[in-house]
Design an enzyme around this catalytic site. Structure first.
Site, PDB file in Angstrom:
ATOM      1  CB  THR A   7     -18.951 116.856 -61.893  1.00 20.21           C
ATOM      2  OG1 THR A   7     -17.706 116.853 -62.585  1.00 20.21           O
ATOM      3  CG2 THR A   7     -20.029 117.308 -62.834  1.00 20.21           C
ATOM      4  CE  LYS A  61     -18.892 115.855 -66.537  1.00 16.75           C
ATOM      5  NZ  LYS A  61     -20.056 115.679 -65.625  1.00 16.75           N
TER       6      LYS A  61
END
Length: 319
Positions: free
Chosen positions: A239, A182
């Site tokens: 994020t 990610k």
């Protein structure tokens, strides 16, 4: 006693929340940083946060000898070099709190730990979390991956606090890769936003980036449902949308053409390692490849987006 190896923002935050239920010894490399923490009870990497008295800072790894468990909160690329120094401490178990893929071995943290401490149970902690939230006692949920579910249950109980809730799984590969990959997509999303390409472009990158995460992770043996959980989808959502993420902030600077942040950004090495794994297994990861080129300065954001949009049309479920 719980030992936390690494007094960066995340390691310090974990030490603070774990101190609610156990004595914690927090190891930092810097003697000066330890002296400051001991004297002023503050955290250099977490301004405004006070260290509880049950957190004991130290610059001597020997002070962590005999810990019931060691939480390893160091950068992924530093883990392998540190483990030979940790082996003599005889910890009851280790929990990796680092997100990435080791460039030297193209493996995750539990495999790296196992190579140096084969007799010590190893687990990995990952999921959507900012250090300041954990340190501030804000509610946070993380995934704990441990191949031995009995050990995982014990670690889950030891590490859960009134504000930190852990969900366990035996799919360590899924937890590792969700947390690592990610970061790559967060860099890409930050670059798109920094270049002014818009929210729709970011949503597309998050979605297609998630498809790449699933493609690589399942190829390497992870379970798809793990990637749809906290370490994967949850972490991706956090994020890819906040400048508080170092990976997103790096991408944003690249996209805007401004100076890059000086902080360690795990997604840079992870992108390179993920692309190497993809090529090894014959997988197509276009967003990851574009991110590697962006970070290296070999491609502009505009050209990267144009290349992605010009790819052959296909169905959404194509892997």
């Amino acid at each position: 006693m719980i030992g936390v190896v690494g007094a960066g923002a995340f390691g310090t935050a974990l030490a603070i929340t774990l101190a609610a239920r156990s004595e914690v010894r927090l190891w930092a490399r810097s003697d000066a940083a330890v002296a400051r923490m001991q004297t002023h009870r503050d955290a250099p990497r977490l301004p405004g946060v006070t260290l509880p008295e049950t957190v004991q800072p130290t610059s001597s790894l020997a002070d962590l000898r005999g810990a019931t468990l060691l939480v390893l909160a160091v950068p992924m690329q530093s883990l392998g070099a540190l483990l030979p120094l940790i082996a003599p401490l005889s910890p009851g178990a280790t929990v990796a709190a680092c997100k990435g893929i080791d460039l030297a071995t193209l493996t995750g943290p539990t495999t790296v730990i196992g190579a140096h401490l084969p007799e010590v149970p190893a687990a990995v902690l990952s999921g959507p979390s900012f250090a300041k939230d954990i340190a501030g006692g804000l509610p946070t949920a993380l995934a704990l991956g441990c191949a031995d579910d009995g050990v995982g249950a014990s670690l889950q109980a030891a590490l859960s606090t009134p504000t930190l809730r852990l969900y366990r799984t035996t799919d360590t590969m899924g937890v590792e890769l969700g947390g690592a990959l990610k970061n790559v997509i967060a860099i890409a999303c930050g670059a798109a936003m920094g270049a002014g390409l818009g929210e729709s472009a970011r949503a597309a990158l998050m979605t297609r980036g998630m498809a790449e995460m699933m493609r690589l992770a399942t190829c390497l043996g992870a379970r798809a449902e793990t990637l749809m959980g906290l370490s994967g989808l949850g972490d991706l959502a956090l994020t890819c949308a906040s400048p508080a993420s170092r990976n997103y902030a790096l991408g944003q600077a690249i996209g805007a053409g401004t100076p890059r942040p000086a902080a360690t950004t795990e997604g840079v090495a992870t992108a390179t390692a993920a692309l190497a794994l993809a090529r090894k297994h014959g997988l197509d990861l276009p967003v990851t490849a574009a991110t590697v080129a962006l970070v290296a300065g070999d491609l502009t954001v505009e050209n990267a987006m144009a290349d992605l949009l010009a790819r052959d049309l296909t169905t959404e479920d194509a892997r």
